[in-house]
Design an enzyme around this catalytic site. Structure first.
Site, PDB file in Angstrom:
ATOM      1  N   CYS A  47       5.222  38.586  21.176  1.00  0.00           N
ATOM      2  CA  CYS A  47       5.193  37.490  22.145  1.00  0.00           C
ATOM      3  C   CYS A  47       4.332  38.128  23.248  1.00  0.00           C
ATOM      4  O   CYS A  47       4.076  37.525  24.982  1.00  0.00           O
ATOM      5  CB  CYS A  47       7.117  37.962  23.375  1.00  0.00           C
ATOM      6  SG  CYS A  47       7.428  38.977  22.751  1.00  0.00           S
ATOM      7  N   HIS A  96      -6.671  52.179  19.071  1.00  0.00           N
ATOM      8  CA  HIS A  96      -5.499  51.052  19.744  1.00  0.00           C
ATOM      9  C   HIS A  96      -4.739  50.859  18.472  1.00  0.00           C
ATOM     10  O   HIS A  96      -3.868  50.448  19.087  1.00  0.00           O
ATOM     11  CB  HIS A  96      -6.925  50.575  19.968  1.00  0.00           C
ATOM     12  CG  HIS A  96      -6.165  48.213  20.470  1.00  0.00           C
ATOM     13  ND1 HIS A  96      -5.776  48.976  21.930  1.00  0.00           N
ATOM     14  CD2 HIS A  96      -5.487  47.768  19.721  1.00  0.00           C
ATOM     15  CE1 HIS A  96      -4.636  47.892  21.723  1.00  0.00           C
ATOM     16  NE2 HIS A  96      -4.681  46.901  20.901  1.00  0.00           N
TER      17      HIS A  96
END
Lengths: 406, 275
Positions: A47, A96
Site C-alpha cells: 500500500c 535500500h
C-alpha cells in the site's frame, strides 16, 4: 553484474498515483512475465510502495524498464508517475533493499509486516523463474539482515504513535488479541486510528456503544461489530476485555462502581484506553484490582519515551545495514573477480593451446613449459589486483571489457 | 571411584558451572544492550550446561551402579538437571527467558555446592528403585513449584509496572500477564500432582522399610503434609477466585516458603530423610 532498484513510495508519491500503480499479490507472477527484457526481476507492491529490482550482467536502463513496465501493465501515462520515481544502483540499491526489508523505510519505522511482503514478492518471482544468482543472493541476504536488525535492536518494540502504544499494551496483558472482545464507547473519528491499530494486531470481535444509535451502526458496519445502546453498557462490560473510550461529552461515562461490577463478573483483567478529552472514565477506577486504565496523556508519555529510544535503535539498525551492505558488496565483487580470473586464464590457455597445436611434437614439448610460465607471469599482476583489495566492480568489469570476456 | 571417573565427574561439574556463568553473562549483556541475540546465546549455553549435567549423572550412575540419589551432592546435581530442563522447556515454548536466566544462577550454585561436597566413595546404604522414584518425583514437583513461584513473582512485577504506567526494557523479555498467569497455574497444578504422587510413592516404599510406623513422626513428612495442604488451598483459590487475586499470589509464595523449609529439613532435622 548490475543491480538496480526503481520505484515510488509514500514519501515522494501521493496515494492517488500509488493506487493506480499497485499490483495485487496474486497478479505479481503474471505481471512479471510481461516484462520482456533479459534481466532478473522482482516486483514489490504494497500500500505504500511499488518497487522493481533488476539484476543483469549486461547493460540496461532500469528507469526506462520500470517506467515502460508500469505504464504498459496499468495503461497509465509515464509522465504521470515519472517525476516520482527514484532509482538506486549498486551498493545504494543493496542498502535500500536492506532498509526496506528491515522496516526502516516504512511509514511506521520498525514494522515487521514489510518483511513478509518482501519475502512473498521474492518467492513469487523466484518460482516464476525470474530470479537467478544475483537477486537470489541479494534477497536471501536482505532477509538475514532484517532478522539481524530485529534481533539485535529493539526497533520493532519502539511504538511511537498513541494508537500503536495502546495496542502494544493490550498485547502485554492479553497475549493473543484475536480471541479478545473490544468494546468501543463512542463512535467519533478520534478512536479511528486506535481501532485500526487493534484490528492490525488481530482483534476481530468488536462491540460499539454510542448515544446516537445511527452513528453507532455506521461505525459498527466498518468494524463488522455489534451495536449496544449506551444505556445498556453495564450488561456488556463483563464480556469486553478491552474498552476504548472515545466519547466527546462532559462527565464520566464509566465509573468505579460500574467497572467494579463488571470485574466481579469476569475472571480476566480489563484494559481501558480512555482517549477522550475531557476524560470519560473516572480515574478512581484505575485503583481497582485487575483493571488497567490509560488515558491519552499516559499513552503520549510512553510514545515520547519510545521515540527517544527509537532514535538510538534506528542508528544501531543503520550501522548493521551499513556493515552488511559492505559485506554483500565485497562478496559480490569477490565472486565477480573470481569469475573474471577464471575467464581470463581460460582465454590465455586457449590462445596458447591454439599456437602450440600448430607446432611439431618435439618443439611443442620444449616450448610448452615456457608458455605456461609466461601465462602465469602475465596473469600475476591482474589477478593480484583483483584479489587483493583493488577488487571493485569497476576493476572486474573493466578487465572483462578490455579482454572481451563473457 | 577410580581416578579417571573422579576427574571426569569434577570436570563435567566445572564445565557445567562455567556454562551457566557464561549463560548468565549473556543474559545480562542482552539486558544492558537491549538486544535479543545475546539472550539466544544465553539459552544455548544453558542447554550445553544441561547436557553436561546429564553426562555427569550418567557417569555417576555408572560408577555407583545405582540411581544417583545416594547423597546430598547427587541430589543437588539431579535437581539442577531437572530445573534446567524445566526452564529451557518454558523458555523455548513460552519465551520465558527470565526463567533460564534465574535458573543459571541457581544451578551454578547447586553445582558448586555439589562439587564441594561430592564424596568419591559410594555410600554404604544404597537406595532402592522405590525410594529413588520417590525422590525424582519430588524433585520434579519442586521444579514445577519453582516455576509457579517465579511466574507469580513475574506477574506481580509486571502488574506493578503496568499499573504505574512505567516502562522497563525487561518488558521485552517478559511474556504477557496472561502467559505468566497460565504458566503459574499450570505448573502449580503439575507440581501438586507430583507432590501427591511423591507422597504415594514414599508411602509405598515406607510400608516395606524396616523403620515401620516411625516414618509417620518424621519431621520432613510432617512439614511435607503442611506444604501439601498449603498448595491444596492455593490450587482451590486459583480455581475459584477472580483472575489472579492477591490471596492466590500470597498463598503461592507462602506454600513455596514451606516447601523450602521442608527441603532444608532433609538436611538438618530429619533422621529418616537425611541425605
Amino acid at each position: 553484474m548490475k543491480i538496480s532498484i526503481v520505484g515510488l513510495n509514500h514519501k515522494r508519491t501521493p496515494v492517488e498515483i500509488r493506487e493506480k500503480l499497485a499490483i495485487a499479490e496474486k497478479d505479481l507472477g503474471r505481471a512479471l512475465g510481461t516484462l520482456a527484457a533479459p534481466v532478473e526481476r522482482v516486483v514489490l507492491s504494497t500500500c505504500n510502495r511499488v518497487e522493481l529490482s533488476f539484476a543483469s550482467d549486461q547493460d540496461f536502463d532500469p528507469i526506462g524498464l520500470a517506467s515502460s513496465f508500469l505504464s504498459a501493465y496499468h495503461g497509465v501515462d509515464p509522465a504521470a508517475f515519472h517525476p516520482h520515481l527514484y532509482a538506486h544502483d549498486g551498493a545504494q540499491a543493496v542498502r535500500h533493499l536492506f532498509r526496506v526489508a528491515s522496516g526502516l523505510d516504512s511509514m511506521v519505522v520498525g514494522e515487521t509486516q514489510i518483511l513478509g511482503q518482501v519475502k512473498r514478492a521474492y518467492l513469487t518471482a523466484h518460482e516464476a523463474g525470474h530470479t537467478a544468482k544475483a537477486l537470489n543472493k541479494l534477497y536471501q541476504h536482505a532477509f538475514y539482515v532484517a532478522k539481524a536488525v530485529h534481533s539485535e535492536t529493539s526497533l520493532a518494540s519502539c511504538q511511537v504513535s498513541v494508537s500503536s502504544v495502546a495496542a502494544s499494551l493490550a498485547e502485554k496483558i492479553f497475549q493473543d488479541l484475536s480471541q479478545r472482545c473490544t468494546l468501543v464507547v463512542g463512535a467519533g473519528e478520534t478512536g479511528k486510528f486506535t481501532l485500526e491499530a487493534f484490528q492490525q494486531r488481530g482483534v476481530q470481535r468488536f462491540l460499539v456503544a454510542n448515544r446516537t444509535v445511527e452513528r453507532a451502526e455506521r461505525a459498527a458496519r466498518d468494524l463488522q461489530a455489534k451495536v449496544v445502546p449506551l444505556d445498556s453498557i453495564g450488561e456488556v462490560l463483563a464480556q469486553a476485555d478491552i474498552v476504548i473510550s472515545c466519547v466527546s461529552r462532559e462527565g464520566y461515562t464509566l465509573g468505579p462502581d460500574l467497572l467494579g461490577r463488571a470485574l466481579a463478573a469476569r475472571r480476566q483483567p480489563l484494559l481501558i484506553i480512555d482517549i477522550s478529552v475531557p476524560r470519560s472514565v473516572d480515574p478512581a477506577a484505575g485503583r481497582l484490582e485487575d483493571l488497567f486504565l490509560y488515558n491519552v496523556d499516559d499513552l503520549e508519555t510512553i510514545a515520547t519515551d519510545n521515540m527517544a529510544r527509537r532514535e538510538s535503535e534506528v542508528l544501531r539498525s543503520e550501522a548493521i545495514i551499513e556493515r552488511e551492505t559492505e559485506k554483500f558488496m565485497t562478496r559480490l565483487n569477490f565472486v565477480k573477480s573470481e569469475e573474471v580470473i577464471r575467464a581470463l586464464r581460460a582465454r590465455y590457455e586457449a590462445l596458447a593451446e591454439e599456437e602450440l597445436k600448430a607446432l611439431p611434437e618435439a618443439e611443442r614439448k620444449k616450448i610448452e613449459p615456457a608458455i605456461r610460465r609466461l601465462i602465469n607471469k602475465l596473469l600475476h599482476q591482474p589477478v593480484s589486483a583483483l584479489q587483493n583489495g583493488e577488487d571493485s566492480p569497476i576493476s572486474a568489469d573493466i578487465v572483462r571489457r578490455i579482454f572481451g570476456l563473457k | 571411584m577410580s581416578d579417571f571417573y573422579s576427574i571426569g565427574i569434577y570436570a563435567l561439574l566445572c564445565a557445567g558451572i562455567l556454562a551457566y556463568i557464561a549463560s548468565l553473562l549473556s543474559y545480562v549483556h542482552a539486558i544492558r544492550k537491549e538486544q535479543t541475540s545475546p539472550a539466544v546465546a544465553g539459552r544455548s549455553l544453558s542447554l550445553v550446561a544441561g547436557i553436561l549435567i546429564v553426562s555427569a549423572i550418567a557417569l555417576l550412575t555408572r560408577i555407583r551402579q545405582a540411581p544417583p540419589v545416594t547423597s546430598m551432592a547427587e541430589f543437588l546435581i539431579l535437581l539442577a538437571a531437572i530445573q534446567t530442563g524445566g526452564a529451557l522447556f518454558l523458555d523455548y515454548a513460552k519465551r520465558l527467558g527470565i526463567l533460564t536466566m534465574g535458573n543459571a544462577v541457581a544451578c551454578a550454585l547447586l553445582l558448586a555446592t555439589a562439587a564441594a561436597i561430592l564424596s568419591p566413595e559410594a555410600p554404604q546404604n544404597r537406595e532402592s528403585m522405590g525410594s529413588s522414584l520417590h525422590i525424582v518425583i519430588f524433585l520434579a514437583s519442586l521444579v514445577a513449584f519453582e516455576v509457579s513461584f517465579l511466574s507469580v513473582f513475574m506477574y506481580v512485577l509486571l502488574k506493578k509496572f503496568l499499573k504505574a504506567k512505567g516502562h522497563f526494557w525487561l518488558f521485552e523479555l517478559a511474556p504477557s500477564l496472561e502467559v505468566t498467569r497460565r504458566t503459574a497455574m499450570v505448573s502449580l497444578f503439575i507440581g501438586f500432582l507430583g507432590l501427591t504422587a511423591g507422597f504415594l510413592a514414599g508411602y509405598l516404599f515406607a510400608r516395606q522399610s524396616k523403620e515401620g510406623p516411625a516414618w509417620r513422626m518424621d519431621v520432613t513428612i510432617i512439614l511435607s503434609t503442611v506444604t501439601w495442604v498449603g498448595y491444596l488451598v492455593t490450587v482451590l483459590l486459583g480455581s475459584f477466585s477472580r483472575f489472579y487475586s492477591r490471596r492466590y499470589a500470597l498463598m503461592n509464595m507462602i506454600s513455596f516458603v514451606l516447601l523450602m523449609v521442608t527441603l532444608l529439613s532433609t538436611v538438618f532435622f530429619s533422621g529418616l530423610h537425611k541425605l
